[in-house]
Design an enzyme around this catalytic site. Structure first.
Site, PDB file in Angstrom:
ATOM      1  N   LYS A 207     -50.610  80.854  79.279  1.00 35.32           N
ATOM      2  CA  LYS A 207     -51.138  79.403  78.617  1.00 35.32           C
ATOM      3  C   LYS A 207     -52.570  78.911  79.798  1.00 35.32           C
ATOM      4  O   LYS A 207     -51.807  78.738  80.181  1.00 35.32           O
ATOM      5  CB  LYS A 207     -50.758  78.886  77.923  1.00 35.32           C
ATOM      6  N   SER A 283     -52.021  75.715  69.216  1.00 34.31           N
ATOM      7  CA  SER A 283     -52.704  75.734  70.138  1.00 34.31           C
ATOM      8  C   SER A 283     -52.944  76.943  71.223  1.00 34.31           C
ATOM      9  O   SER A 283     -53.700  77.178  72.041  1.00 34.31           O
ATOM     10  CB  SER A 283     -53.264  74.819  70.892  1.00 34.31           C
ATOM     11  N   SER A 307     -46.700  73.721  69.091  1.00 36.15           N
ATOM     12  CA  SER A 307     -48.032  75.072  68.978  1.00 36.15           C
ATOM     13  C   SER A 307     -47.957  75.871  70.313  1.00 36.15           C
ATOM     14  O   SER A 307     -48.610  77.176  70.302  1.00 36.15           O
ATOM     15  CB  SER A 307     -48.895  73.959  70.904  1.00 36.15           C
TER      16      SER A 307
END
Length: 602
Positions: A207, A283, A307
């Site tokens: 990420k 996210s 997330s």
């Protein structure tokens, strides 16, 4: 609206007969996108009118009544850390101290169940059959394929996914030359018979909130990569690299982690591989999607408010967030330091366990270091006498398909393993959600203040500008009261864990909802769906508890549904055992996503 006056936590009844009133989030904010969200931002950023509108928003959504102005008897608890407790766990292997990441991976592999040797002629059927870390490792060792060949297929697949026809927006950045260099080095090690571990040559996506050379860390923004240099790998990335993993690039994410949809106006909106017209969740949107499509068996995310687990559930993969402090935050953007930490997204529970063994933080002095138990998933008998705590009002506050599917999953666990479900009350769920929102927002603005003060607002996405306007309005009293509520919730959950091994809930209140065209360039404000997505996520972050989600079925539209297990501090091995049992009971019903790649198939 009078502020709430809380009675002492010890006087609250946690039994099923409790008179505690469950507040379902009554979000008072319409969905806006496109021109409407821009107009809303202009209003919020006006000197006098903006603060008035923000005050009304907070008042209407009960932040003032339940958090900021409330009377709470407990003192504040500012962190969600837990002292080490030697919790008895069934069917585990205690990892030896001071092992290297590669040595821990070797021990984790030895804990996995026996499986049939995978060959390249074993093409996955129409049902979902994911290639695992062990499958890749065996294929590399046998010479059936090489990390170079897999890396080439990976790069071709990423190129196809990024084409105008699909435009899946999985990655913010990936460097083909660097990926091929890593794959060549891994291939040479296999040819010499000296792979570093079973993760040697395994593609792992990261990420873009986690430092990973040679890439900048953007946090999903256009500006942070310039303002903050990435000088070294994050601790978790360095451990994977030491195992020989091929770091496959930086995955897309909701800008600054300030949303749950995965819609990013700067780098494209990550689409759900089960249905490209749906959101992937956020996210850690790109990390969930690349695992779902088979591009990587494992990816790293960051979980500050679900997330990792939310997009994992929406994309039908495993999402695992260990206990706060179990993984190092070094090299992770410090956007929310008391609630956020790295997490793992994986195609299977077995792969989550292997990746977890690699990235556990063993840097503390041995006298302070929590012991590491690895689950003996190869055991012919599953763990027994498991008690699952279920708060029915909260559990049932989800879409009908989700509620039905998750209830059915609990019945399966009882029928196959004899595990019991205990009815409990978890008080003040909505209060905890709001307190977490105040906390994560306050910490985000404090962390970014040195950048935001010098930044042009036009460089920030429209939806994130709304979030930052609200975050910046939280008072010190609201923050302190949020930490008092954290203290109360810590007490409630510890009491529940005296009777139960885990708390069980759906992972999300809704499945992946439609990705609408008007949001692609501006982002969107959809707080109703957002509240439904985070409904079951908060305890894992606000209280630092380990949590895992695993797919248990699909809704009527064929979209994945995840079931979540929340555990006691340091009980990761038990959670992995439970999730593995759930996966094994459900996996014969798993279906391939619409966008799926078989990187081992010639």
């Amino acid at each position: 609206m009078a502020p709430k006056v809380y009675k002492p936590a010890a006087q609250v009844n946690l039994g099923p007969d409790s008179d505690e009133f469950y507040i379902s989030p009554n979000v008072k904010a319409p969905r806006v996108a496109g021109l409407l969200v821009k107009i809303f931002v202009w209003i919020l950023e006006m000197p006098i009118i903006g603060p008035i509108v923000v005050y009304i928003l907070k008042k209407d959504n009960l932040i003032n009544k339940l958090v900021q102005d409330a009377e709470i008897p407990e003192p504040p608890l500012f962190t969600a850390t837990h002292s080490w407790e030697d919790i008895p766990e069934q069917n585990v292997s205690l990892a030896k101290p001071d092992l290297s990441p590669a040595e821990r991976v070797r021990e984790a592999i030895e804990c996995l169940p026996a499986s049939l040797e995978a060959t390249l002629t074993d093409a996955p059927s129409s049902s979902l059959n994911r290639w695992t870390i062990r499958d890749f490792s065996r294929a590399y060792t046998s010479g059936e394929t090489t990390p170079i060949q897999v890396a080439k297929r990976f790069l071709a697949a990423v190129k196809e996914c990024s084409s105008p026809g699909l435009n899946m927006a999985f990655f913010i950045s990936h460097n083909p030359e660097d990926i091929m260099r890593q794959a060549e080095e891994s291939t040479l090690r296999y040819q010499r018979g000296t792979p570093l571990s079973a993760m040697d040559g395994i593609l792992v996506a990261v990420k873009d909130e986690i430092d990973c050379l040679p890439y900048p860390t953007t946090g999903g923004t256009r500006w942070l990569g310039r303002a903050r240099a990435c000088a070294a790998d994050a601790a978790c990335v360095a451990q994977l690299r030491a195992c020989g993993a091929v770091l496959a690039g930086k995955t897309n994410m909701h800008e600054l982690g300030a949303g749950t949809s995965g819609i990013n106006p700067h780098y494209g909106s990550t689409r759900n591989p089960y249905n490209a017209g749906r959101v992937s969740g956020g996210s850690s949107s790109g990390s969930a999607a690349v695992v779902c499509t088979g591009l990587c068996p494992v990816a790293l995310g960051v979980d500050g408010g679900g997330s990792v687990r939310m997009p994992a559930a929406l994309c039908g993969v495993v999402g695992f967030k260990p206990t706060a402090g179990r993984l190092s935050n070094a090299g992770v953007l410090p956007l929310n330091w008391t609630v956020g930490m790295p997490g793992i997204l994986a195609g299977t529970v077995e792969d989550a366990a292997v990746a977890y063994s690699a990235i556990v933080d063993q840097s503390q002095p041995s006298c302070l270091r929590p012991e590491l138990n690895l689950p003996l998933l190869k055991s012919s008998l599953s763990i027994n006498n498991i008690k699952l705590a279920k708060y029915a009002k909260w559990f049932n506050d989800s879409a009908e398909d989700i509620r039905s599917c998750c209830d059915k999953a609990l019945h399966v666990l009882h029928a196959q393993y004899g595990w019991e479900t205990l009815d409990v009350t978890i008080p003040e769920i909505e209060e905890m959600r709001l307190a977490h929102y105040v906390t994560i927002g306050s910490e985000c603005t404090a962390s970014l203040a040195k950048y935001l003060d010098k930044l042009k607002r036009s460089e920030i996405g429209w939806d994130v500008r709304v979030a930052l306007s609200v975050y910046g309005s939280f008072s010190s009293r609201a923050y302190l009261n949020s930490q008092r509520l954290r203290n109360r919730q810590m007490y409630f959950h510890k009491e529940i864990f005296k009777a139960a091994d885990v708390i069980v809930s759906p992972m999300t209140g809704v499945t992946a909802y439609a990705l609408q065209d008007d949001a692609l360039n501006s982002g969107e404000l959809d707080y109703i769906n957002g509240a439904a997505l985070v409904r079951y996520s908060i305890a894992g972050n606000f209280l630092g508890l380990p949590a895992i989600t695993v797919m248990v079925g699909y809704d009527k539209a064929g979209l994945p549904i995840g079931l979540q297990f929340i555990g006691r501090p340091w009980s990761e091995a038990t959670l992995l055992h439970i999730a593995f049992a759930m996966q094994e009971a459900c996996k014969k019903h798993y279906k391939k996503p619409a966008v799926f790649y078989d990187l081992l198939k010639k």
